[in-house]
Design an enzyme around this catalytic site. Structure first.
Site, short mmCIF file in Angstrom:
data_model
loop_
_atom_site.label_atom_id
_atom_site.label_comp_id
_atom_site.label_asym_id
_atom_site.label_seq_id
_atom_site.Cartn_x
_atom_site.Cartn_y
_atom_site.Cartn_z
N THR A 180 0.86 -1.18 0.00
CA THR A 180 0.00 0.00 0.00
C THR A 180 0.90 1.23 0.00
OG1 THR A 180 -1.64 -1.25 1.24
CG2 THR A 180 -1.85 1.16 1.28
N PHE B 228 -6.10 -6.27 -1.53
CA PHE B 228 -7.27 -6.02 -0.68
C PHE B 228 -7.57 -7.18 0.26
CE2 PHE B 228 -7.71 -3.42 -4.47
CZ PHE B 228 -8.01 -2.18 -3.92
N GLU C 163 -6.66 -10.21 6.55
CA GLU C 163 -6.07 -11.26 7.37
C GLU C 163 -7.20 -12.07 8.00
OE1 GLU C 163 -3.17 -9.63 10.08
OE2 GLU C 163 -2.09 -8.69 8.43
N PHE D 142 -19.65 -4.41 8.40
CA PHE D 142 -18.83 -3.35 8.99
C PHE D 142 -19.64 -2.37 9.83
CE2 PHE D 142 -14.29 -3.03 8.13
CZ PHE D 142 -14.13 -4.24 7.49
N GLY E 151 -17.39 -1.65 18.48
CA GLY E 151 -16.43 -2.39 19.31
C GLY E 151 -15.45 -1.44 19.94
N CYS F 195 -3.09 -2.27 8.90
CA CYS F 195 -3.49 -1.50 7.71
C CYS F 195 -4.31 -0.24 8.04
CB CYS F 195 -4.27 -2.39 6.76
SG CYS F 195 -3.21 -3.66 6.05
N LYS G 56 -2.52 2.78 9.88
CA LYS G 56 -1.46 3.46 9.12
C LYS G 56 -1.97 4.04 7.81
CE LYS G 56 0.81 -0.18 6.40
NZ LYS G 56 0.20 0.19 5.13
N LYS H 196 -7.86 -8.90 15.46
CA LYS H 196 -9.16 -9.45 15.08
C LYS H 196 -9.03 -10.97 15.10
CE LYS H 196 -8.62 -9.37 10.05
NZ LYS H 196 -9.25 -8.98 8.80
N1 LIG Z 1 -1.33 -7.36 6.17
C1 LIG Z 1 -2.42 -7.07 5.46
O1 LIG Z 1 -3.54 -7.48 5.79
C2 LIG Z 1 -2.31 -6.23 4.21
C3 LIG Z 1 -3.37 -6.21 3.31
C4 LIG Z 1 -3.26 -5.45 2.16
C5 LIG Z 1 -2.12 -4.71 1.94
N2 LIG Z 1 -1.11 -4.72 2.85
C6 LIG Z 1 0.11 -3.95 2.55
O2 LIG Z 1 1.11 -4.85 2.06
C7 LIG Z 1 2.41 -4.42 2.49
C8 LIG Z 1 3.09 -5.53 3.26
O3 LIG Z 1 2.35 -5.77 4.42
P1 LIG Z 1 2.55 -7.07 5.33
O4 LIG Z 1 1.48 -7.05 6.34
O5 LIG Z 1 2.73 -8.25 4.46
O6 LIG Z 1 3.96 -6.71 6.00
P2 LIG Z 1 4.90 -7.69 6.84
O7 LIG Z 1 5.64 -6.82 7.77
O8 LIG Z 1 4.09 -8.84 7.35
O9 LIG Z 1 5.91 -8.29 5.75
C9 LIG Z 1 6.90 -7.56 5.10
C10 LIG Z 1 8.11 -8.47 4.88
O10 LIG Z 1 9.09 -7.77 4.09
C11 LIG Z 1 10.37 -8.17 4.55
N3 LIG Z 1 11.38 -7.23 4.09
C12 LIG Z 1 11.70 -6.00 4.59
N4 LIG Z 1 12.70 -5.46 3.85
C13 LIG Z 1 13.00 -6.35 2.88
C14 LIG Z 1 13.92 -6.35 1.80
N5 LIG Z 1 14.75 -5.34 1.58
N6 LIG Z 1 13.98 -7.44 1.00
C15 LIG Z 1 13.15 -8.51 1.22
N7 LIG Z 1 12.25 -8.54 2.21
C16 LIG Z 1 12.17 -7.48 3.03
C17 LIG Z 1 10.20 -8.25 6.06
O11 LIG Z 1 11.23 -9.03 6.64
C18 LIG Z 1 8.81 -8.89 6.16
O12 LIG Z 1 8.90 -10.30 6.20
C19 LIG Z 1 2.18 -3.14 3.29
O13 LIG Z 1 2.30 -2.03 2.43
C20 LIG Z 1 0.74 -3.27 3.74
O14 LIG Z 1 0.13 -2.03 3.98
C21 LIG Z 1 -1.17 -5.48 3.97
#
Ligand SMILES: NC(=O)c1ccc[n+]([C@@H]2O[C@H](COP(=O)([O-])OP(=O)(O)OC[C@H]3O[C@@H](n4cnc5c(N)ncnc54)[C@H](O)[C@@H]3O)[C@@H](O)[C@H]2O)c1
Length: 443
Positions: free
Chosen positions: A123, A156, A159, A256, A260, A267, A270, A328
């Site tokens: 994102t 989208f 988790e 939604f 709560g 997400c 931030k 959650k």
């Molecule tokens: N978690 C969610 O539900 C969700 C849903 C949609 C979008 N997003 C977006 O997706 C993105 C990732 O979120 P996430 O929850 O998976 O994050 P996360 O922290 O779970 O995973 C990120 C991973 O990237 C790795 N990393 C960091 N620097 C690195 C590098 N230089 N090379 C290789 N790996 C590296 C970290 O070690 C970590 O394992 C964010 O922008 C988030 O906003 C998350």
């Protein structure tokens, strides 16, 4: 297709695994060596229902690989996904250091004759696709200007239901102006939209903003209901009735609308903050987002004054059971979890806590050490506590054995941040019960 996924966290691991499930060969990269070792030994690193099975199957079939080497992953890949963290920087804007750092590395690795699509799945604020392109070009040692396109493909998934969301998305959003990249992305996603859900192609900026708009809208919806719940408590109305009354209007929708103790997770907090910051940067005051952040901060502590008041304003020496730590249900993710704020507030007021969560306890142990105690199961956690506090709506908390609760707790007192129980039922059972937006049961 050969695919590289850079960043193997919640999004990267689900993305990589699900793409391998449709026959692609996927290599996931991470800088966390422990994570890579664990994944390579066949152990999953996050709790996500349904993921382990397809992870193991595709690993066994030789379609899913893990490495710490970006070069190795990218070498043969036609598509490179960036699923890297975009945490809030000090000023609230999304910190792009991971994305731009890897982009610079890609610049050094790409070859003029080997076209690749670089896909931003993280994102990211509007304009990031352009920044990624610039970072790649600035670090190239040869002329690679025709060797890649940067595409914005926000994710989208939710988790807890991430595999389902990924395999059967409501829509796939793809931002690109390149015909070549459009074809690649269309082919890649075709197996995921067979039931007719759309792939929506648009420009990069609109795709980037779509993700923030979606999350912010949902945060607004939750927060609106939390404010209605506050009002219900003051006016003597029942938020469950109001929820049902408005949710049956198709323009509003049933989902939604559950009040709560605030939204959390990695997400919404931030992303709302980052969109507000992006707006300020272009001299637009996005007022509703400021209000949402303000209300949500307070909402996380909604139960604390109720607890304090029940115990006469003094929580020193009181002991509480906390059911639920994850932000959650169906995840072990504790980022910005309301439970953590409740723990801080209760401990600061002199109370002690024994917590239980079906999946998130290991992560909380790493974060909090021995600040609180942990129990083996939800009933052990109740032993000699002055009250039960509920912070996450795990299914196993919904119809508990109230006899066991009664036998273990010192007082029959429950503070429920997720409105799990029927008011009449707990009244009959003789509990003192306080929830969100509903009358207190004063037994
Ligand atoms: N978690 C969610 O539900 C969700 C849903 C949609 C979008 N997003 C977006 O997706 C993105 C990732 O979120 P996430 O929850 O998976 O994050 P996360 O922290 O779970 O995973 C990120 C991973 O990237 C790795 N990393 C960091 N620097 C690195 C590098 N230089 N090379 C290789 N790996 C590296 C970290 O070690 C970590 O394992 C964010 O922008 C988030 O906003 C998350």
């Amino acid at each position: 297709m050969k695919i590289a996924v850079v960043g193997t966290g919640y999004v990267g691991l689900v993305t990589g695994t699900c793409f391998s499930e449709t026959g692609n060969t996927v290599t996931c990269v991470d800088i966390d060596q422990k994570k890579i070792d664990k994944l390579n030994s066949g152990q999953i690193t996050i709790y996500e229902p349904g993921l382990e099975k397809i992870f193991l199957r595709n690993q066994k079939e030789g379609r899913l690989f893990f490495t710490n080497s970006l070069e190795e992953a990218v070498k043969d890949a036609a598509i490179v996904f960036l699923a890297l963290p975009t945490p809030p920087g000090e000023d609230g804007s999304a910190d792009l250091k991971y994305i731009l750092g890897v982009s610079a590395d890609l610049g050094r690795l790409l070859k003029p004759s080997d076209y690749k699509v670089i896909v931003d799945k993280s994102t990211v604020p509007v304009g990031t696709a352009e920044k990624v392109k610039t970072a790649i070009l600035q670090n190239a040692t040869e002329d690679i200007s025709k060797a890649f396109d940067v595409v914005s493909n926000p994710e989208f998934l939710r988790e807890g239901v991430a595999v389902d969301d990924f395999m059967k998305p409501d829509r796939v959003v793809i931002g690109t102006g390149s015909e070549r990249a459009t074809k690649v992305m269309n082919d890649l996603y075709a197996p995921f939209v067979r039931q007719g859900n759309p792939i929506i192609f648009m420009d990069e900026k609109s795709a980037e903003l779509t993700k923030y708009a979606a999350n912010s809208f949902l945060a607004v919806k939750i927060t609106f209901m939390n404010e209605i719940a506050q009002l219900c408590e003051k006016l003597g109305a029942d938020v469950d009735m109001v929820r049902r009354g408005i949710g049956s209007d198709e323009r509003i929708g049933k989902r939604f609308l559950f009040p709560g103790i605030g939204y959390g997770g990695s997400c919404f907090p931030k992303d709302v903050q980052a969109l507000a910051k992006s707006s300020t940067e272009v001299n637009y005051e996005f007022k509703i987002l400021d209000a949402v952040m303000d209300v949500n901060e307070k909402q996380k502590l909604h139960l604390i004054p109720k607890i304090s008041q029940y115990f006469g304003g003094d929580l020193r020496g009181k002991h509480f059971t906390l059911w639920g730590l994850a932000f959650k249900p169906n995840t072990d993710d504790i980022r910005e979890a309301p439970a953590l704020y409740i723990i801080d507030a209760l401990v600061a007021a002199g109370a002690t806590i024994t917590a239980f969560d079906p999946e998130a306890m290991p992560n909380v142990k790493v974060l909090l050490g021995d600040k609180i105690r942990f129990a083996e199961n939800q009933y052990d956690a109740l032993q000699d506590a002055d009250a039960l506090v509920i912070a996450t709506e795990w299914n196993e908390f919904r119809t508990p054995d109230f006899d066991r609760i009664t036998k273990s707790l010192k007082n029959k007192v429950i503070f429920d941040g997720r409105n799990l129980f029927d008011l009449e039922h707990v009244q009959k059972l003789g509990f003192h019960y306080e929830s969100v937006g509903r009358r207190a049961i004063n037994n």
